[in-house]
Design a protein around this motif. Structure first.
Motif, short mmCIF file in Angstrom:
data_model
loop_
_atom_site.label_atom_id
_atom_site.label_comp_id
_atom_site.label_asym_id
_atom_site.label_seq_id
_atom_site.Cartn_x
_atom_site.Cartn_y
_atom_site.Cartn_z
N ARG A 247 -55.31 65.84 -21.34
CA ARG A 247 -55.94 66.98 -21.09
C ARG A 247 -56.05 67.99 -21.35
O ARG A 247 -55.05 67.97 -21.72
CB ARG A 247 -56.57 66.11 -19.73
CG ARG A 247 -57.62 67.61 -18.61
CD ARG A 247 -58.05 67.29 -17.31
NE ARG A 247 -58.69 68.06 -16.97
CZ ARG A 247 -58.73 68.58 -15.34
NH1 ARG A 247 -57.88 67.99 -15.03
NH2 ARG A 247 -59.50 69.60 -15.15
N GLY A 248 -56.91 68.89 -22.15
CA GLY A 248 -56.46 70.50 -22.19
C GLY A 248 -56.40 70.67 -23.41
O GLY A 248 -56.29 71.23 -24.01
N ASP A 249 -56.14 69.19 -24.13
CA ASP A 249 -55.47 69.29 -25.56
C ASP A 249 -56.91 70.23 -26.18
O ASP A 249 -57.60 69.83 -26.86
CB ASP A 249 -55.52 68.22 -26.37
CG ASP A 249 -54.14 67.63 -26.48
OD1 ASP A 249 -53.79 68.14 -25.44
OD2 ASP A 249 -53.92 66.05 -26.71
N ALA A 250 -56.24 70.63 -28.21
CA ALA A 250 -57.40 71.15 -28.41
C ALA A 250 -57.42 70.09 -29.41
O ALA A 250 -57.03 69.70 -30.00
CB ALA A 250 -56.46 72.73 -28.68
N ILE A 251 -59.22 69.98 -29.61
CA ILE A 251 -59.38 68.48 -30.46
C ILE A 251 -59.98 68.89 -31.55
O ILE A 251 -60.53 70.59 -31.18
CB ILE A 251 -59.83 67.90 -29.75
CG1 ILE A 251 -61.12 68.26 -28.50
CG2 ILE A 251 -58.94 67.52 -28.79
CD1 ILE A 251 -61.99 67.96 -28.29
N SER A 252 -60.23 68.62 -32.40
CA SER A 252 -61.94 68.81 -33.74
C SER A 252 -62.64 67.91 -33.40
O SER A 252 -62.50 66.82 -33.19
CB SER A 252 -61.30 68.74 -34.84
OG SER A 252 -62.53 68.72 -36.03
N ILE A 253 -63.77 68.47 -32.92
CA ILE A 253 -65.15 67.57 -33.13
C ILE A 253 -65.69 67.61 -34.14
O ILE A 253 -66.07 68.10 -34.52
CB ILE A 253 -66.20 67.97 -31.49
CG1 ILE A 253 -64.77 68.49 -30.37
CG2 ILE A 253 -67.20 66.95 -31.75
CD1 ILE A 253 -65.77 69.21 -29.24
N THR A 254 -65.68 65.65 -34.08
CA THR A 254 -65.90 65.67 -35.85
C THR A 254 -68.06 64.46 -34.80
O THR A 254 -67.67 63.85 -34.03
CB THR A 254 -65.45 64.70 -36.30
OG1 THR A 254 -64.55 65.03 -36.22
CG2 THR A 254 -66.02 64.42 -37.92
N VAL A 255 -68.74 65.11 -35.88
CA VAL A 255 -70.56 64.37 -35.71
C VAL A 255 -70.48 64.22 -37.52
O VAL A 255 -70.85 65.24 -38.22
CB VAL A 255 -71.37 65.47 -35.42
CG1 VAL A 255 -72.51 64.31 -34.76
CG2 VAL A 255 -70.89 65.80 -33.41
N SER A 256 -70.87 62.67 -37.48
CA SER A 256 -71.43 62.36 -38.81
C SER A 256 -72.44 61.23 -38.83
O SER A 256 -72.81 61.22 -37.44
CB SER A 256 -69.97 61.34 -38.83
OG SER A 256 -69.95 59.98 -38.30
N GLY A 257 -73.55 61.63 -39.85
CA GLY A 257 -74.26 60.67 -39.85
C GLY A 257 -74.50 60.04 -41.39
O GLY A 257 -73.37 60.24 -41.80
N SER A 258 -75.72 60.00 -41.32
CA SER A 258 -75.54 59.19 -43.06
C SER A 258 -76.17 59.91 -43.78
O SER A 258 -76.32 60.61 -44.62
CB SER A 258 -77.03 58.27 -42.99
OG SER A 258 -77.39 57.84 -44.56
#
Length: 158
Positions: free
Chosen positions: A100-111
């Motif tokens: 909790r509180g970590d800096a992250i990379s949010i990835t959204v992928s599709g076709s």
């Protein structure tokens, strides 16, 4: 009289077994050997025809979290077997890789595409777990994403 006429029709409509069935435990072992990790057991209710040729196994999906298992003979079958997440394995507690509180990379992928943006984890989670996250926009609504690896979470679009 009608009762007796229905019984022969019901017997004709019942599916007939067309030979031996595939060994589902063997499929589980083949997937685990291919992936190098435990797999979710194949549903034991499946009645697959035995395959005379060696099974064809390949990764399915960009996260490599499922294995495609095919019987390559004509009229064969195809299964998609998910790998077991660490929290699904009996007797093993998965250590969180995102806190909790970590800096992250949010990835959204599709076709055919993938986009990512920085964000913050609102919950801790192990690899494969779904956690709440949000982008760095202070007005952004929280999202649910799956932990892929330390510092990276993602979701797939249909």
């Amino acid at each position: 009289m009608i009762r007796y006429a229905i019984l022969p029709l019901a017997l004709l409509a019942a599916p007939a077994q067309a030979g031996p069935l595939a060994d589902l435990a063997m499929i589980d072992h083949a997937v685990a050997a291919f992936a190098g990790a435990p797999a979710t057991p194949v549903d034991r209710r499946l009645r697959l025809a035995a395959c005379a040729q060696p099974l064809a196994l390949a990764w399915h999906g960009p996260q490599r979290d499922r294995v495609r298992v095919e019987c390559p003979q004509p009229g064969g079958w195809r299964l998609f077997v998910p790998l077991a997440a660490a929290q699904d394995l009996p007797g093993e507690a998965a250590a969180p890789v995102v806190a909790r509180g970590d800096a992250i990379s949010i990835t959204v992928s599709g076709s055919g595409f993938a986009v990512s943006q920085p964000g913050e984890a609102l919950e801790s989670g192990a690899a494969g777990a779904w956690i709440r996250v949000r982008t760095l926009n202070p007005k952004a609504q929280p999202l649910r994403a799956r932990v892929i690896r330390p510092g990276v979470v993602g979701m797939d679009l249909p």
